[in-house]
Design an enzyme around this catalytic site. Structure first.
Site, PDB file in Angstrom:
ATOM      1  CG  ASN A 290      -0.263   0.117   2.525  1.00  0.00           C
ATOM      2  OD1 ASN A 290       0.955   0.267   2.588  1.00  0.00           O
ATOM      3  ND2 ASN A 290      -1.022   0.048   3.599  1.00  0.00           N
ATOM      4  CE  LYS A 291       3.678   1.250   4.132  1.00  0.00           C
ATOM      5  NZ  LYS A 291       4.017   1.743   5.404  1.00  0.00           N
ATOM      6  CB  VAL A 292       4.635   6.084  -2.819  1.00  0.00           C
ATOM      7  CG1 VAL A 292       4.888   6.702  -4.189  1.00  0.00           C
ATOM      8  CG2 VAL A 292       3.912   7.073  -1.920  1.00  0.00           C
TER       9      VAL A 292
END
Ligand code: PLP
Length: 472
Positions: A290-292
């Site tokens: 779910n990170k960039v």
């Protein structure tokens, strides 16, 4: 992406097929020279036209049907659901000028997730290459390439890839010699991995309050919390917002402290024109899904200090000597990233600017649509010297009751929203480490994250905004 669904009526069947191949939706919406919708052509329509003597050069204006289904962009979910069926799986959404601004399909009307990885670049190609090479463990060209390119992207010399963001934090702390008897200052608002990594080392975390404006660790509170045992500060660039790095670095310098930046939520954010991760002694990133950008699971430590980089590699690789096989110099860990994960990382990094731009566009859209919604406020994006990026679009309600109502209705409408991180000071296992927490508790009670995924269009944002509006 909406452009991938459009074809001018003067285009021919060959061009429409290429477009369908690109959009993978089995359909193109036909527009005239003024971009006004005037038909829909499916791959089935093309097949029938070809069997009926059309050629690849036949223009779409000739084969398009005039009775097609569409809806205004303002249409609500139920209206659209009534238009969709087994034959019509996707419809264009138009503005008042009849221009296509979006589309709707059953899949998109269903659940709206909080976040999704965007894997439409070279990810699969590079993974296949990594697997074909048989270098699937933690040696291989993608590891070195990812470490080098990601560090350079942040404006830093050395990268040390790890199995996840938590192990990156632990590795940084161990490398800086943090251990029992030492104190490490952390913010009250963060994901628990930040404080857990400190606890793994045997050091004592000291939890301090955040700034009301930025939600990042408050330098004034850091100063108050200093003790003779303080060894390090872990500023967390929370929800994409950079910390006040100038004040923090000054405190660190004046008191001889290490700074480990936790950049897990802020890839690409900038403070005074410099990327986060380039200020501290070591900075840690996460590449969770779910990170960039993501590698599935994964993390990285970056640093300008060659000796730290060497030490981190040593600790990461079982503490085993580079010169003498199976001779262990320190009690190390296996915190390595695999070449397969790094292959995904290299592909992700190629698109990081585009990913950040798309996230920014989505946040801008939320800002525009939410500006007239009373009682909902967005995270600040105009603090001088700080260029935040969009990780999750984060808002807060004016009252707790409003927030509770929002969660209730979003749930009913199948929209995934998330509460703020629970302040560390409010959890049984951490609260004994609290130094200050007044603002953090106030903000956390009211804050929540809205869906922030690259597959959202204006209609999805409107869906969320309308529910917020109706709730309040
Ligand atoms: C995600 C996150 C981490 C941990 O990263 P993992 O890769 O999940 O271990 C650490 N700190 C912050 C602030 C995070 O958001």
């Amino acid at each position: 992406m909406i452009n991938d669904l459009l074809c001018n009526e003067k285009c021919n069947i060959r061009q429409a097929l290429a477009q369908i191949d690109r959009n993978e939706k089995g359909v193109v919406f036909i527009v005239d020279d003024n971009d006004m919708l005037n038909g829909v052509v499916t791959d089935g329509d093309i097949r029938r036209a070809l069997l009926d003597n059309a050629t690849l050069e036949t223009t779409l204006g000739v084969i398009k049907k005039d009775d097609f289904v569409y809806a205004p962009i303002s249409a609500n979910k139920n209206t659209i659901l009534q238009l969709l069926n087994n034959d019509i799986k996707i419809i264009p959404l138009v503005n008042e000028k009849m221009q296509v601004v979006d589309y709707s399909e059953n899949k998109r009307l269903s659940r709206l997730p909080i976040a999704e990885p965007c894997l439409n670049g070279k990810e699969l190609d590079y993974v296949v290459d990594a697997v074909s090479s048989t270098w699937i463990s933690s040696t291989g060209k993608y590891i070195l390439e990812f470490e080098d390119k990601f560090a350079k992207y942040c404006g830093v010399q050395y990268g040390v890839a790890t199995s996840n963001g938590t192990t990156a934090l632990h590795l940084a702390l161990v490398t800086l010699g943090i251990g029992p008897g030492d104190e490490v200052i952390v913010p009250d608002i963060t994901f628990a991995a930040t404080i857990n990594a400190v606890l793994y080392t045997g050091a004592t975390p000291v939890i301090v309050d955040i700034e009301e404006e930025s939600w990042c660790i408050d330098p004034a509170e850091i100063e108050k919390a200093l003790s003779p045992r303080t060894k390090a500060i872990i500023p967390v660039h929370i929800y994409g917002q950079p910390c006040d790095m100038e004040s923090i670095m000054k405190i660190a310098h004046d008191n001889n402290l290490y700074v480990i930046e936790d950049c897990a939520e802020a890839h690409g954010a900038e403070y005074k024109g410099k990327k986060v991760g380039s200020f501290g002694d070591i900075a840690c990133f996460s590449f969770f899904g779910n990170k960039v950008i993501t590698t599935g699971e994964g993390g990285m430590c970056i640093t300008d200090n060659e000796e730290y980089a060497r030490q981190m590699k040593l600790y990461r690789d079982h503490g085993m000597s580079k010169e003498r096989k199976y001779y262990h110099e320190v009690i190390g860990f296996n915190y390595r990233m695999t070449n397969i994960q790094a292959a995904i990382g290299v592909a992700q990094l190629e698109k990081i600017d585009e990913i950040l731009k798309n996230r920014q566009k989505l946040e801008d859209l939320y800002r525009e649509k939410l500006k007239d919604v009373k009682g909902i406020f967005l995270q600040k994006n105009d603090i001088p010297n700080r260029k935040k990026i969009t990780w999750l679009v984060t808002v807060y309600a004016s009252t707790v009751d409003m927030k509770v109502q929002c969660f209730k209705y979003m749930n009913q409408e199948n929209i995934d929203i998330r509460p703020f991180f629970v302040p560390l000071s409010q959890m049984e296992i951490y609260k004994k480490y609290t130094f200050s927490n007044t603002i953090s508790c106030k903000i956390a009670e009211l804050g929540f994250n809205l869906p922030t995924t690259y597959r959202m269009y204006e209609s999805d944002v409107m869906r969320v905004v309308n529910i917020l509006n109706n709730t309040l």
